[in-house]
Design an enzyme around this catalytic site. Structure first.
Site, PDB file in Angstrom:
ATOM      1  N   HIS A 214     127.181 152.390  76.550  1.00 45.57           N
ATOM      2  CA  HIS A 214     127.973 152.950  77.641  1.00 45.57           C
ATOM      3  C   HIS A 214     129.433 152.632  77.311  1.00 45.57           C
ATOM      4  O   HIS A 214     129.756 151.469  76.982  1.00 45.57           O
ATOM      5  CB  HIS A 214     127.644 152.269  78.967  1.00 45.57           C
TER       6      HIS A 214
ATOM      7  N   GLU B 164     133.155 154.722  81.083  1.00 42.45           N
ATOM      8  CA  GLU B 164     132.680 155.091  82.431  1.00 42.45           C
ATOM      9  C   GLU B 164     133.728 154.581  83.423  1.00 42.45           C
ATOM     10  O   GLU B 164     134.399 155.360  84.081  1.00 42.45           O
ATOM     11  CB  GLU B 164     131.304 154.467  82.692  1.00 42.45           C
TER      12      GLU B 164
ATOM     13  N   HIS C 119     120.117 160.160  78.972  1.00 44.15           N
ATOM     14  CA  HIS C 119     120.750 158.983  79.602  1.00 44.15           C
ATOM     15  C   HIS C 119     120.043 158.715  80.922  1.00 44.15           C
ATOM     16  O   HIS C 119     120.344 159.357  81.937  1.00 44.15           O
ATOM     17  CB  HIS C 119     122.244 159.242  79.800  1.00 44.15           C
TER      18      HIS C 119
ATOM     19  N   ASP D 121     121.200 159.466  84.827  1.00 44.53           N
ATOM     20  CA  ASP D 121     121.578 158.048  84.851  1.00 44.53           C
ATOM     21  C   ASP D 121     120.593 157.205  85.679  1.00 44.53           C
ATOM     22  O   ASP D 121     119.705 156.570  85.131  1.00 44.53           O
ATOM     23  CB  ASP D 121     123.021 157.910  85.354  1.00 44.53           C
TER      24      ASP D 121
HETATM   25  N1  ADE Z   1     122.958 150.353  84.466  1.00 40.78           N
HETATM   26  C1  ADE Z   1     122.335 151.331  85.119  1.00 40.78           C
HETATM   27  N2  ADE Z   1     123.156 152.371  85.320  1.00 40.78           N
HETATM   28  C2  ADE Z   1     124.343 152.042  84.758  1.00 40.78           C
HETATM   29  C3  ADE Z   1     125.582 152.702  84.639  1.00 40.78           C
HETATM   30  N3  ADE Z   1     125.814 153.920  85.113  1.00 40.78           N
HETATM   31  N4  ADE Z   1     126.587 152.047  84.026  1.00 40.78           N
HETATM   32  C4  ADE Z   1     126.386 150.826  83.547  1.00 40.78           C
HETATM   33  N5  ADE Z   1     125.238 150.176  83.638  1.00 40.78           N
HETATM   34  C5  ADE Z   1     124.215 150.779  84.233  1.00 40.78           C
HETATM   35 ZN    ZN Z   2     123.860 154.532  82.480  1.00 43.59          ZN
END
Ligand code: ADE
Ligand code: ZN
Length: 342
Positions: A194, A197, A14, A275
């Site tokens: 994603h 989150e 990721h 990330d």
């Molecule tokens: N784009 C880059 N990092 C991200 C994240 N953590 N969540 C959503 N979009 C992203």
């Molecule tokens: Zn991400």
């Protein structure tokens, strides 16, 4: 323990290439492209990296990406990151890129993909780091825009393994992209997204049931729903968890309260990832080191995390076998250490 983590073979699953854009390189590329940045120094840029949520971060992240113009810029960005991989004993990486961030500014799709893939080819040859590409649709834009991006990607099908879904999660659920994901899968791309989150557990459920994802990016909030956790385990879907991202974006208040160990103990297949390392205060090894310290993870936990990173990658069966053998040899060699430390 830190040296043990640093030298351990691992994969990163990721990672947003635009999120690896270090302030130093950003200033250098801005200068050569004669683009004015809103900041005058590396320190000023770093000072702006204080976020209270995902959107705060995304605003700055898209701004930084604006200086990328030429094929060489995308090459330099990608090769810079892949060199960091080699230095961290990352053997394989699955790189996300956001074509719409660039095509919306008039940069051709070809410029972006040619630069990134040339760096990936060079890194495989010179650094022995293997990689593949994940094309992420921006979920704050329309599904129609994602369809246009899919069309643009078709001539480069052999260079892109998966499609993903990123950007502002809340208010942009997976259901918004059901049709474009269906078409992407028909075209041969592996679906990822994603989910969970900032969005609640229903976003994770939709990603699984409507988009058919083969891995879940983040997925923290799946823990709100035990039935969903059971379904993720049943389907053998791994989660790409990003500890330092979660604290930087206030998804988790403190690493000590991070759910990673609880997720592992509930039977979920967890991996550790960075990330957007240039923005969140650490690359992959920092994520491993900090979460190990915060949750007092054992060497057995570390083994499981690294093993998952290879097993749940989309590397070829031959590569997976080779990397898993390297990992086993590493732990065998350090048996005494592993034994003494959990
Ligand atoms: N784009 C880059 N990092 C991200 C994240 N953590 N969540 C959503 N979009 C992203
Ligand atoms: Zn991400």
């Amino acid at each position: 323990m830190n040296a043990f983590i640093e030298n351990m073979p691992k994969a990163e699953l990721h990672l947003h290439i635009e999120g690896t854009f270090e302030p130093e390189l950003m200033m250098e590329i801005a200068r050569r492209n004669r683009i004015a940045l809103a900041y005058n120094s590396v320190e000023e840029i770093k000072r702006a990296y204080r976020f209270s949520n995902l959107q705060d971060f995304l605003d700055i992240y898209y701004q930084g990406a604006n200086v990328l113009q030429t094929e060489q810029d995308f090459y330099d960005l990608t090769y810079h990151y892949l060199k960091k991989c080699a230095a961290q004993n990352i053997r394989h990486v699955e790189i996300m890129f956001d074509p719409q961030t660039h095509t919306s500014r008039g940069i051709p799709f070809k410029t972006v993909i040619d630069g990134i893939t040339r760096a990936m080819t060079d890194a495989e040859k010179n650094l022995e780091v293997s990689s593949l590409l994940i094309m992420s649709y921006l979920r704050h834009l329309s599904e129609e825009d994602a369809f246009k991006t899919l069309e643009e990607a078709l001539p480069y099908k052999d260079k892109i393994c998966c499609v993903g879904l990123d950007s502002s999660e809340k208010g942009n659920p997976p259901s918004k992209f059901e049709r474009v994901f269906k078409k992407s899968v028909e075209e041969g791309f592996i679906p990822l997204a994603h989910a969970g989150e900032e969005g609640d557990a229903s976003y994770v459920r939709e990603a699984i049931e409507l988009l058919g994802v083969k891995r879940i990016d983040h997925g923290n909030n799946a823990m709100q729903d035990p039935e969903l956790v059971a379904e993720i385990i049943e389907r053998d879907l791994a989660l790409t968890v990003c500890p330092l991202s979660n604290t930087a974006l206030k998804v988790v208040d403190d690493l000590k309260n991070h759910p990673l160990k609880k997720m592992m103990d509930s039977g979920l297949k967890v991996t550790v990832n960075s990330d957007d390392p240039a923005f969140f205060g650490g690359h992959l090894n920092d994520n491993y080191i900090r979460i190990q310290e915060a949750l007092n993870l054992s060497t057995d936990d570390l083994y499981q995390l690294a093993k998952n990173s290879f097993i749940y990658s989309f590397a070829s069966p031959e590569k997976k076998k080779k990397y898993l053998r390297e990992l086993d040899e590493y732990f065998e060699k350090h048996k005494k250490f592993s034994h003494n430390n959990g």
